[in-house]
Design a protein around this motif. Structure first.
Motif, PDB file in Angstrom:
ATOM      1  N   HIS A   1      36.184  32.850  59.348  1.00 32.91           N
ATOM      2  CA  HIS A   1      37.406  32.809  60.143  1.00 32.91           C
ATOM      3  C   HIS A   1      37.011  32.966  61.609  1.00 32.91           C
ATOM      4  O   HIS A   1      36.813  34.076  62.088  1.00 32.91           O
ATOM      5  CB  HIS A   1      38.370  33.928  59.720  1.00 32.91           C
ATOM      6  CG  HIS A   1      38.862  33.797  58.309  1.00 32.91           C
ATOM      7  ND1 HIS A   1      39.499  34.799  57.645  1.00 32.91           N
ATOM      8  CD2 HIS A   1      38.801  32.744  57.439  1.00 32.91           C
ATOM      9  CE1 HIS A   1      39.810  34.384  56.417  1.00 32.91           C
ATOM     10  NE2 HIS A   1      39.396  33.153  56.269  1.00 32.91           N
TER      11      HIS A   1
ATOM     12  N   THR B   1      42.953  33.052  65.286  1.00 33.68           N
ATOM     13  CA  THR B   1      42.060  32.899  64.137  1.00 33.68           C
ATOM     14  C   THR B   1      42.083  31.464  63.643  1.00 33.68           C
ATOM     15  O   THR B   1      43.159  30.846  63.562  1.00 33.68           O
ATOM     16  CB  THR B   1      42.503  33.828  62.995  1.00 33.68           C
ATOM     17  OG1 THR B   1      42.487  35.174  63.458  1.00 33.68           O
ATOM     18  CG2 THR B   1      41.591  33.694  61.784  1.00 33.68           C
ATOM     19  N   TRP B   2      40.933  30.951  63.283  1.00 30.80           N
ATOM     20  CA  TRP B   2      40.785  29.580  62.788  1.00 30.80           C
ATOM     21  C   TRP B   2      39.953  29.640  61.512  1.00 30.80           C
ATOM     22  O   TRP B   2      38.841  30.151  61.536  1.00 30.80           O
ATOM     23  CB  TRP B   2      40.108  28.711  63.860  1.00 30.80           C
ATOM     24  CG  TRP B   2      40.900  28.722  65.138  1.00 30.80           C
ATOM     25  CD1 TRP B   2      40.960  29.730  66.070  1.00 30.80           C
ATOM     26  CD2 TRP B   2      41.819  27.722  65.587  1.00 30.80           C
ATOM     27  NE1 TRP B   2      41.839  29.405  67.063  1.00 30.80           N
ATOM     28  CE2 TRP B   2      42.385  28.177  66.797  1.00 30.80           C
ATOM     29  CE3 TRP B   2      42.205  26.486  65.075  1.00 30.80           C
ATOM     30  CZ2 TRP B   2      43.335  27.431  67.508  1.00 30.80           C
ATOM     31  CZ3 TRP B   2      43.130  25.741  65.782  1.00 30.80           C
ATOM     32  CH2 TRP B   2      43.685  26.214  66.987  1.00 30.80           C
ATOM     33  N   MET B   3      40.504  29.102  60.426  1.00 28.32           N
ATOM     34  CA  MET B   3      39.855  29.247  59.117  1.00 28.32           C
ATOM     35  C   MET B   3      38.770  28.186  58.885  1.00 28.32           C
ATOM     36  O   MET B   3      38.595  27.677  57.772  1.00 28.32           O
ATOM     37  CB  MET B   3      40.916  29.194  58.016  1.00 28.32           C
ATOM     38  CG  MET B   3      41.877  30.383  58.053  1.00 28.32           C
ATOM     39  SD  MET B   3      43.185  30.282  56.801  1.00 28.32           S
ATOM     40  CE  MET B   3      42.218  30.404  55.272  1.00 28.32           C
ATOM     41  N   THR B   4      38.039  27.872  59.920  1.00 31.02           N
ATOM     42  CA  THR B   4      37.113  26.746  59.928  1.00 31.02           C
ATOM     43  C   THR B   4      36.011  26.862  58.876  1.00 31.02           C
ATOM     44  O   THR B   4      35.769  25.929  58.107  1.00 31.02           O
ATOM     45  CB  THR B   4      36.510  26.625  61.333  1.00 31.02           C
ATOM     46  OG1 THR B   4      37.587  26.654  62.279  1.00 31.02           O
ATOM     47  CG2 THR B   4      35.717  25.352  61.478  1.00 31.02           C
TER      48      THR B   4
END
Lengths: 312, 312
Positions: A151, A167-170
């Motif tokens: 994340h 937040t970025w669930m990359t």
């Protein structure tokens, strides 16, 4: 506080360092993330890992990460943004007075994106410590930082305080697609990282849109039509998700608003390099700080400072 | 061709219909998708399912879907866009002359999104038949259509020919997130579909950006902060992915370019209704055609026509 043990206790790993008179004396890592510790078992797990370091009277131990979550040792309530070292220090959760404390995580609120929609909260645990540590190492008080990972977090710091983050669930999307999706059966065994050209193709494709829901399928069709070597597919897919994160984050706000200073990437070297390359493809300069950011942040919160010259 | 058997043979299901003198006489469905059929086993699987229908001399059987893929009965090479009923009919793959044929899938090329990037191919198998069938049922020759599903397809039709289309892995992303991601443990058992308000909140959130990699995490934080009832989380997440598909597809090109006619949604009623609601939230009118589109398309390719009045 001449003798300090700093601990980064996350979901899947446990790392610790011993600092004596401001010098990093030793480091240890264990596969003992909080998910592997039974409720009530945190004290003994900590003893096992760092008991010998802690045996010396006067030693202080500061811990950051998911250890302070509801599933961790004890829940340390989130500290609201804006917050810097001063606020975090005031909100340390002391498990043993003067001896053992957990750094609280941060929360912030995203303004409604349209009328009638609610505010949406966001959270981090552990990254707040890396962020203040990284800026300390760089001798900066302002900046835009990215902490890549399962994340990813993007955080804006002004005058030493984290004012907002997202937040970025990359990393998780990559893992889901590579392991569980229709694309999984086309991907060879092995990790992304070997094929820079495929990675860059993925980043460039994602940066021009129209979005991952569509672009991800190109991993399949480029392979079906023999236009991309199967060995490059993991890197292409990695480039697609990282490029998507950059495209969407850049659309949110001008990353140059912090006066044009390079974006600070905080994280392990291999992943940081990928983000640095992707940012460069988007025309954005960046600088990297490694895992030592956590130790610097914890030392700062303990009242010790780490010389800026240890930044890489 | 007064007696026709139409078969929609996909990855996970097998459906068939018997048409006598242009009248739908019977329908059958089996859990015998192509992935459940061993190589070499397609003829006997077909016999088992529809042998009695086919036993009448002069009966013709047309099949569409993944049965024509490399993993199916026999690979039917893709037909390139633009293609309509005439091109598909000319490219039928006859397994038994005058008796049993597979409709080819379609391929198209997405123009490079930036200089230096390659064309990217896209593919469909089965949807081409539903598209020409849906337009036949509606008495239209032009339109923008969406076929929601594991891999949603958006297709542009002009003068009866499918000129371009794009694939969106929306249904698969939903399943990945709901079943395998960190969000899975927060979602209650049961399917999306019960909480319209949560669905609409998800759609509206996604329509305003900044992208699914970020927005998906709000499923977690809204639950963590008790701002969304756990029972509504599947619908919220469903709204996020469908809204993301719409936002990104709408950004690609003006959906009104086909003269302002309603977008045609082709698919099962429950999912079609969700897309219709989401499109309405984006300000776009739509009309729905159900699973009968496949039979109409196959009948059209067989040289029969189905009266437009059977559209719902």
């Amino acid at each position: 506080m001449a003798r300090l043990v700093t601990v980064d206790w996350g979901t899947s790993s446990l790392r610790g360092a011993l600092h004596e008179d401001g010098i990093l004396a030793a480091e240890r890592a264990f596969a003992r993330g909080i998910l592997s510790v039974a409720p009530g078992g945190f004290q003994s797990a900590c003893e096992e890992a760092f008991g010998d370091w802690m045996a010396v009277p006067g030693t202080v131990c500061l811990m950051s990460g998911m250890v302070g979550s509801r599933q961790g040792w004890q829940e340390a309530p989130y500290c609201a943004c804006p917050a810097g070292a001063e606020q975090l220090r005031a909100r340390l959760l002391w498990l043993e007075p003067q001896r053992l404390a957990i750094v609280p995580g941060l929360c912030c609120e995203h303004a409604p994106s349209a009328a009638g929609l609610p505010q949406v909260p966001d959270v981090m645990r552990g990254e707040e410590t890396q962020i203040i540590g990284a800026l300390q190492l760089l001798g900066r008080e302002d900046g835009l930082l990215v902490l890549p990972g399962t994340h990813s977090k993007w955080a804006r710091v002004q005058a030493g305080a984290i004012v907002s983050f997202s937040t970025w669930m990359t990393g998780e999307f990559y893992a889901l697609l590579a392991q569980h999706s229709i694309l999984a059966r086309m991907l060879p065994d092995g990790q992304a990282g070997a094929d820079d050209a495929a990675f860059e193709l993925g980043v460039k494709t994602a940066l021009t849109g129209p979005g991952l829901l569509h672009a991800a399928f190109s991993t399949r069709t480029l392979a079906l039509f023999d236009r991309l070597d199967p060995g490059g597919l993991p890197d292409y897919l990695s480039g697609l998700v990282i490029g998507e994160e950059l495209r969407c984050r850049l659309a949110m706000s001008n990353v140059e608003e912090a006066g044009g200073a390079p974006v600070v990437i905080v994280g392990a070297a291999a992943l940081a390099r990928r983000y640095q390359r992707a940012l460069a493809l988007a025309g954005i300069a960046s600088t990297c700080v490694g895992a030592e950011a956590a130790w610097a942040g914890l030392a700062l919160l303990a009242g010790l400072s780490v010389p800026a010259s240890t930044a890489n």
